[in-house]
Enzyme design. Structure first.
Site, PDB file in Angstrom:
ATOM      1  N   GLY A  10      -6.350   5.301  10.564  1.00 33.80           N
ATOM      2  CA  GLY A  10      -6.259   6.918  10.423  1.00 33.80           C
ATOM      3  C   GLY A  10      -7.108   7.295  11.299  1.00 33.80           C
TER       4      GLY A  10
ATOM      5  N   GLY B  38      -9.989   8.603  10.515  1.00 33.48           N
ATOM      6  CA  GLY B  38     -11.364   8.168  10.281  1.00 33.48           C
ATOM      7  C   GLY B  38     -11.658   6.752  10.905  1.00 33.48           C
TER       8      GLY B  38
ATOM      9  CB  THR C 282      -2.065   8.088   8.392  1.00 30.06           C
ATOM     10  OG1 THR C 282      -2.132   9.195   7.433  1.00 30.06           O
ATOM     11  CG2 THR C 282      -2.005   9.155   9.666  1.00 30.06           C
ATOM     12  CB  ILE C 283       1.837   8.364   4.548  1.00 31.28           C
ATOM     13  CG1 ILE C 283       0.936   9.021   3.744  1.00 31.28           C
ATOM     14  CG2 ILE C 283       1.998   7.031   4.238  1.00 31.28           C
ATOM     15  CD1 ILE C 283       1.056   9.141   2.400  1.00 31.28           C
ATOM     16  CG  ASP C 284      -2.181  11.871   5.737  1.00 31.21           C
ATOM     17  OD1 ASP C 284      -1.386  11.831   4.742  1.00 31.21           O
ATOM     18  OD2 ASP C 284      -3.472  11.799   5.706  1.00 31.21           O
TER      19      ASP C 284
ATOM     20  CG  ASP D 216      -3.276  13.478  10.090  1.00 34.44           C
ATOM     21  OD1 ASP D 216      -3.372  12.349  10.189  1.00 34.44           O
ATOM     22  OD2 ASP D 216      -4.191  13.948   8.915  1.00 34.44           O
TER      23      ASP D 216
ATOM     24  NE  ARG E 146      12.252  21.964 -18.371  1.00 31.26           N
ATOM     25  CZ  ARG E 146      12.420  20.761 -18.996  1.00 31.26           C
ATOM     26  NH1 ARG E 146      12.427  19.550 -18.294  1.00 31.26           N
ATOM     27  NH2 ARG E 146      12.074  20.605 -20.183  1.00 31.26           N
TER      28      ARG E 146
ATOM     29  N   GLY F 169      -0.731  14.355   2.517  1.00 32.13           N
ATOM     30  CA  GLY F 169      -0.699  15.056   3.591  1.00 32.13           C
ATOM     31  C   GLY F 169      -2.061  15.462   4.205  1.00 32.13           C
TER      32      GLY F 169
ATOM     33  CD  GLU G 170      -3.300  15.108  -0.233  1.00 28.46           C
ATOM     34  OE1 GLU G 170      -3.353  14.247  -1.310  1.00 28.46           O
ATOM     35  OE2 GLU G 170      -3.399  14.334   0.807  1.00 28.46           O
TER      36      GLU G 170
ATOM     37  NE  ARG H  66       8.625  20.037 -18.504  1.00 28.95           N
ATOM     38  CZ  ARG H  66       8.762  21.245 -19.392  1.00 28.95           C
ATOM     39  NH1 ARG H  66       8.402  22.497 -19.036  1.00 28.95           N
ATOM     40  NH2 ARG H  66       9.168  21.158 -20.681  1.00 28.95           N
TER      41      ARG H  66
ATOM     42  NE  ARG I 205      -2.092   5.362   0.376  1.00 38.20           N
ATOM     43  CZ  ARG I 205      -3.516   5.391   0.006  1.00 38.20           C
ATOM     44  NH1 ARG I 205      -3.719   6.627   0.204  1.00 38.20           N
ATOM     45  NH2 ARG I 205      -4.070   4.411  -0.611  1.00 38.20           N
TER      46      ARG I 205
HETATM   47  O1  F6P Z   1      -4.532   9.637   4.621  1.00 36.99           O
HETATM   48  C1  F6P Z   1      -3.607   9.191   3.692  1.00 36.99           C
HETATM   49  C2  F6P Z   1      -3.780   9.615   2.259  1.00 36.99           C
HETATM   50  O2  F6P Z   1      -2.584   9.001   1.673  1.00 36.99           O
HETATM   51  C3  F6P Z   1      -3.873  10.970   1.968  1.00 36.99           C
HETATM   52  O3  F6P Z   1      -2.539  11.591   2.287  1.00 36.99           O
HETATM   53  C4  F6P Z   1      -4.374  11.385   0.674  1.00 36.99           C
HETATM   54  O4  F6P Z   1      -5.121  12.406   0.514  1.00 36.99           O
HETATM   55  C5  F6P Z   1      -5.347  10.146   0.974  1.00 36.99           C
HETATM   56  O5  F6P Z   1      -5.119   9.262   1.913  1.00 36.99           O
HETATM   57  C6  F6P Z   1      -5.699   9.522  -0.318  1.00 36.99           C
HETATM   58  O6  F6P Z   1      -6.657   8.525  -0.196  1.00 36.99           O
HETATM   59  P1  F6P Z   1      -7.060   7.233  -1.297  1.00 36.99           P
HETATM   60  O7  F6P Z   1      -6.332   6.180  -1.189  1.00 36.99           O
HETATM   61  O8  F6P Z   1      -8.555   7.076  -0.811  1.00 36.99           O
HETATM   62  O9  F6P Z   1      -7.309   8.106  -2.860  1.00 36.99           O
END
Ligand code: F6P
Length: 334
Positions: free
Chosen positions: A96, A98, A119-121, A123, A156, A164, A216, A258, A267
């Protein structure tokens, strides 16, 4: 090596690299547990047999971690010994933002590097899509479908918190496909008054239930982002905004509410066909670039094509949610 959070499709990419590299007469060494394995010298030869059947497998057969040679070591010096001992000529980093940033820094210090964006994000800059994103979206849509029927049965509001980080791709795609009534993304601060007003208008006009998807990383009205502290590698853990949204909605509308935080379900598990194919295409192209002796590049998608982009450019320009896409999704919100 695979680095950072796992995602569906990593094994398809590993298999792509291994099969194509071996066909090109190049040996492949798998580094275990991301940068940690490169620092500690944990690696193994990967053969054609090692990757047989893994196209459908979730996670990564190599393991992954969030350790970083620049944060937890002396940069290139902390991996140089392993790189030399293993005879690594080119490092294919499936990562990803990083891990790819770290890869770019290492390449500027002399290591030959080819990146694969995962990455699922969704981005990462330079590519239309990242590995793992579409499987995650499908998982969230399946969850929204199920949560909608229980929300409807009980009259509800169901708040669904999705991952993300600072991009709203998962929230917007899954919210659109799942027919959510509200989608809250990191690109815009949450306006609770507006949200409550919209939900009340909808409930007055007939349907007595709603689904709210919140990313998130969606900031509160003052720009604050909910975190659960940092992990052992100093990586900020996001989460908790779903509870905040549910509380605000319940207090402002008096609708029973809820929360469902989907977390790591997004993931885990098998990749869908799209990510199996994307991983395979990324892996094959990355192996070809390694064979050609290329470095500081990343494989990427443009339209239907697999292309090569500058690694540094890609990881210095993260890709937020496309406003035009969000605009289209907005027509269907409450
Ligand atoms: O970057 C992918 C991701 O799944 C983000 O969506 C999430 O904030 C983060 O990784 C969670 O990371 P970890 O596995 O270190 O808790």
């Amino acid at each position: 090596m695979t680095g950072g959070g796992d995602c569906p499709g990593l094994n398809a990419a590993i298999r792509g690299v291994v099969v194509r590299a071996i066909a090109g007469g190049v040996d492949v060494i798998g580094v275990e547990d991301g940068w940690e394995g490169l620092i500690d010298g944990r690696f193994r030869t990967l053969t054609r047999d090692d990757v047989r059947g893994i196209v459908r497998r979730g996670g990564t057969i190599l393991g992954t971690s969030r350790k970083d040679p620049f944060v937890h070591g002396d940069g290139y010096a902390s991996v140089e010994a392993t790189v030399e001992a293993a005879g690594i000529e080119t490092l294919v980093v499936i990562g990803g933002d990083g891990s790819l940033r770290t890869a770019a820094r290492l390449s500027s210090e002399g290591l030959r590097v080819v990146g694969i964006p995962k990455t699922i994000d969704n981005d990462i800059g330079g590519t239309d899509v990242t590995l793992g994103f579409h499987t995650a979206v499908q998982i969230v849509v399946d969850a929204i479908d199920r949560l909608t029927t229980t929300a409807e049965s009980h009259n509800r509001v169901m708040v669904v918190e999705v991952m993300g980080r600072s991009a709203g791709w998962i929230a917007a795609y899954a919210g659109m496909a799942g027919g959510a009534e509200a989608i809250l993304v990191p690109e815009e601060p949450i306006d609770y008054k507006d949200l409550a007003a919209r939900l009340m208008r909808r409930h007055r006009s007939g349907p007595d239930y709603s689904v709210v998807v919140v990313a998130e990383g969606a900031p509160g009205p003052g720009g604050e982002i909910r975190t659960r502290g940092a992990d052992q590698f100093g990586f900020q853990r996001l989460g908790g905004v779903g509870d905040e949204v549910a509380l605000a909605v319940e207090q402002m509308t008096h609708f029973e509410t809820r929360v469902m935080t989907l977390g790591y379900l997004q993931r885990g598990g098998i990749p869908n066909a799209f990510d199996r194919i994307l991983g395979t295409r990324f892996g094959v192209r990355a192996a070809e670039l390694a064979i050609e002796g290329r470095s500081e590049v990343m494989v990427a998608v443009r339209g239907d094509e697999i292309v090569t982009v500058d690694l540094e450019d890609a990881c210095s320009n993260p890709r937020p949610l496309d406003p035009a896409f969000f605009n289209t999704a907005s027509w269907f919100l409450a």
